[in-house]
Design an enzyme around this catalytic site. Sequence first.
Site, PDB file in Angstrom:
ATOM      1  N   GLU A 170       0.678 -17.231 -52.223  1.00 51.66           N
ATOM      2  CA  GLU A 170       0.365 -17.853 -50.980  1.00 51.66           C
ATOM      3  C   GLU A 170       1.037 -19.323 -51.102  1.00 51.66           C
ATOM      4  O   GLU A 170       0.687 -20.169 -51.970  1.00 51.66           O
ATOM      5  CB  GLU A 170      -1.016 -18.352 -50.613  1.00 51.66           C
TER       6      GLU A 170
ATOM      7  N   CYS B 157      -0.685 -25.808 -45.635  1.00 47.69           N
ATOM      8  CA  CYS B 157       0.626 -24.866 -45.731  1.00 47.69           C
ATOM      9  C   CYS B 157       0.988 -24.533 -44.532  1.00 47.69           C
ATOM     10  O   CYS B 157       2.301 -24.098 -44.282  1.00 47.69           O
ATOM     11  CB  CYS B 157      -0.194 -23.696 -46.686  1.00 47.69           C
TER      12      CYS B 157
ATOM     13  N   GLU C 227       9.793 -28.412 -46.871  1.00 49.16           N
ATOM     14  CA  GLU C 227       8.186 -28.693 -46.577  1.00 49.16           C
ATOM     15  C   GLU C 227       7.898 -30.120 -47.047  1.00 49.16           C
ATOM     16  O   GLU C 227       8.136 -30.266 -48.356  1.00 49.16           O
ATOM     17  CB  GLU C 227       7.224 -27.679 -47.160  1.00 49.16           C
TER      18      GLU C 227
HETATM   19  P1  NAD Z   1       1.315 -26.755 -56.869  1.00 55.31           P
HETATM   20  O1  NAD Z   1       2.160 -25.581 -56.928  1.00 55.31           O
HETATM   21  O2  NAD Z   1       2.187 -27.954 -57.316  1.00 55.31           O
HETATM   22  O3  NAD Z   1       0.150 -26.362 -57.716  1.00 55.31           O
HETATM   23  C1  NAD Z   1      -0.763 -25.577 -57.265  1.00 55.31           C
HETATM   24  C2  NAD Z   1      -1.468 -25.196 -58.585  1.00 55.31           C
HETATM   25  O4  NAD Z   1      -0.640 -24.687 -59.605  1.00 55.31           O
HETATM   26  C3  NAD Z   1      -2.247 -26.031 -59.087  1.00 55.31           C
HETATM   27  O5  NAD Z   1      -3.525 -25.627 -59.741  1.00 55.31           O
HETATM   28  C4  NAD Z   1      -1.265 -26.413 -60.311  1.00 55.31           C
HETATM   29  O6  NAD Z   1      -1.932 -27.109 -61.177  1.00 55.31           O
HETATM   30  C5  NAD Z   1      -0.663 -25.249 -60.850  1.00 55.31           C
HETATM   31  N1  NAD Z   1       0.596 -25.272 -61.322  1.00 55.31           N
HETATM   32  C6  NAD Z   1       1.515 -26.242 -61.364  1.00 55.31           C
HETATM   33  N2  NAD Z   1       2.516 -25.833 -62.248  1.00 55.31           N
HETATM   34  C7  NAD Z   1       2.208 -24.561 -62.854  1.00 55.31           C
HETATM   35  C8  NAD Z   1       2.846 -23.531 -63.623  1.00 55.31           C
HETATM   36  N3  NAD Z   1       4.112 -23.735 -63.908  1.00 55.31           N
HETATM   37  N4  NAD Z   1       2.305 -22.486 -63.841  1.00 55.31           N
HETATM   38  C9  NAD Z   1       1.044 -22.125 -63.412  1.00 55.31           C
HETATM   39  N5  NAD Z   1       0.416 -22.822 -62.731  1.00 55.31           N
HETATM   40  C10 NAD Z   1       1.064 -24.179 -62.344  1.00 55.31           C
HETATM   41  O7  NAD Z   1       0.881 -27.065 -55.388  1.00 55.31           O
HETATM   42  P2  NAD Z   1      -0.146 -28.191 -55.041  1.00 55.31           P
HETATM   43  O8  NAD Z   1       0.955 -29.484 -54.725  1.00 55.31           O
HETATM   44  O9  NAD Z   1      -1.342 -28.365 -55.567  1.00 55.31           O
HETATM   45  O10 NAD Z   1      -0.284 -27.654 -53.398  1.00 55.31           O
HETATM   46  C11 NAD Z   1       0.642 -27.720 -52.253  1.00 55.31           C
HETATM   47  C12 NAD Z   1       1.492 -26.588 -51.971  1.00 55.31           C
HETATM   48  O11 NAD Z   1       0.483 -25.423 -51.921  1.00 55.31           O
HETATM   49  C13 NAD Z   1       2.270 -26.422 -51.013  1.00 55.31           C
HETATM   50  O12 NAD Z   1       3.548 -25.983 -51.133  1.00 55.31           O
HETATM   51  C14 NAD Z   1       1.638 -25.790 -49.740  1.00 55.31           C
HETATM   52  O13 NAD Z   1       2.176 -25.191 -48.798  1.00 55.31           O
HETATM   53  C15 NAD Z   1       1.025 -24.672 -50.531  1.00 55.31           C
HETATM   54  N6  NAD Z   1      -0.189 -24.040 -50.020  1.00 55.31           N
HETATM   55  C16 NAD Z   1      -0.070 -22.954 -49.653  1.00 55.31           C
HETATM   56  C17 NAD Z   1      -1.139 -22.230 -48.962  1.00 55.31           C
HETATM   57  C18 NAD Z   1      -0.953 -20.666 -48.529  1.00 55.31           C
HETATM   58  O14 NAD Z   1      -2.007 -20.166 -48.105  1.00 55.31           O
HETATM   59  N7  NAD Z   1       0.275 -20.217 -48.130  1.00 55.31           N
HETATM   60  C19 NAD Z   1      -2.383 -22.946 -48.937  1.00 55.31           C
HETATM   61  C20 NAD Z   1      -2.290 -24.015 -49.318  1.00 55.31           C
HETATM   62  C21 NAD Z   1      -1.172 -24.625 -49.909  1.00 55.31           C
END
Ligand code: NAD
Length: 485
Positions: free
Chosen positions: A255, A289, A388
């Site tokens: 997602e 998101c 975004e």
């Molecule tokens: P992020 O990708 O920075 O982090 C998400 C998670 O991934 C965190 O737990 C983070 O610690 C982990 N992570 C970071 N680097 C990683 C790696 N290399 N390997 C594995 N895990 C890793 O996202 P964020 O800043 O926490 O959230 C915002 C983003 O999430 C936005 O892009 C938003 O659109 C998206 N989002 C999507 C949905 C959806 O349902 N499509 C819902 C909510 C948020």
Amino acid sequence: MSAPFSLRTDLFIDGQFVPSASGKRFASINPATGETLAEVAEAGREDLDRAVVAARRAFESGPWAAMKPRQRGKILSRAADLLVARSDDFGRVETADNGKPIFEAAKIDMPAAAECLSYFGEHADKIYGDTHAGRPDAMLLTLREPVGVVGAITPWNFPLLQAMWKIAPALAMGNAVVLKPASVTPLTALLFAELLAEAGLPPGAFNVVPGPGALVGQAMAEHPGIDKISFTGETETGKAILRAAAGTVKRVSMELGGKSPNVVFADADLDAAAKGAINAIFYGKGELCSAGSRLLVEASAHDALMERVVDRAKKMVPGDPMNPKTRLGALVSEKQRDTVSRYVESGKKEGAKLVAGGSRASVDGKGAFFEATVFDAVTPAMTIAREEIFGPVLATLTFADEPEAIAVGNATIYGLAAAVWTRDIKKALRTARALKAGTVWINTYNLYDPGLPFGGYKQSGFGRERGHYALEEYTQVKSVWVDLS
Ligand code: NAD
């Protein structure tokens, strides 16, 4: 922050709160005040290994594996009831950790998370295989079985709710879960672990390992003991996880991000559309998101709509997130506020017209607040129309007719959500069909139901959360051939 119960700040592994093997801790900060809320245990590889072993054991043997599906469902329903009863307390912790208004956290997110739990609890024993009438000499069956150990990696914008979309269907189907919440918002996940145990979840079925994404998240994606990764977060992180998961050919669902078009035709109810446009971008401080971050307005209605939108945006004043009247809270972190500021500067530099907000703000001299910001005269090539932002920044573009609305709406790498506002039912449905997005709202925005699937087209990801599609994400199909000859 005053809470009537203690925060949980250790890892949750095999039914116990335990410190990390390294003894390291990291601070979780209240973005509305800059104060440290808690020092949370930071998981490393050794802790993750322990969590995976516990989850594997729970999945393969012991009370969780032996439990009747209906009993599993009852545990989830009990957990849902407990969460409803504690939604104010959980909401306060979420608000303090994330900066979102208490109105959203306690009155919307927590009840929605509880509803998700009870929805999937009800489905625990309603998963069916089938028989295939293909041969007289055999009985051909399919069984739908859990995937095994599910690694859930979640973002910071809806910390518990987003996790629940994964935890509830995964547990309902009999999997065991290892959750890594986002490092900036780990607190409600840990509290929820305690609540699940109280509801009767056996040890090992649910584990929480907060820690750095690049280390713990990456290790989860590579881990041979994890059968599936369910990820929500940025598209670039999703790509890194896909690469890391390739080594073990792990199942993944993604997602990811969005840049969703909110299309307003001139024949729409403009008062409703303006209100919808405000909700679409400023709910959750725009850290959503599915945020309607691109407002596409038909040229002949431009002035009338924008007058209403700007008027409403100017009334969205950032306030203390703990105040029940506040509708625009603090951004999740100073880092996120810097990102939002950079995008606002790029909008100005590239020639968009700033018509509301545009500046950092504070409440009582503190906090990572940002004004409700609206840009007009945005063109599709501008950075703020393409990337975004994940903050309270709306980019308004104008279109001449339906084909142009669809072309501009689809001119994005993302495809998470979209909306159409019009009184013409045929135009509404034509546009809904033409927009390449996993969810399209008609004459509304940001409404969700646990039974309606949610997920992305294009680089917004694949797989679906919620609804019966989610049950499929956490099960796999086995074919059984019974010889009758
Ligand atoms: P992020 O990708 O920075 O982090 C998400 C998670 O991934 C965190 O737990 C983070 O610690 C982990 N992570 C970071 N680097 C990683 C790696 N290399 N390997 C594995 N895990 C890793 O996202 P964020 O800043 O926490 O959230 C915002 C983003 O999430 C936005 O892009 C938003 O659109 C998206 N989002 C999507 C949905 C959806 O349902 N499509 C819902 C909510 C948020």
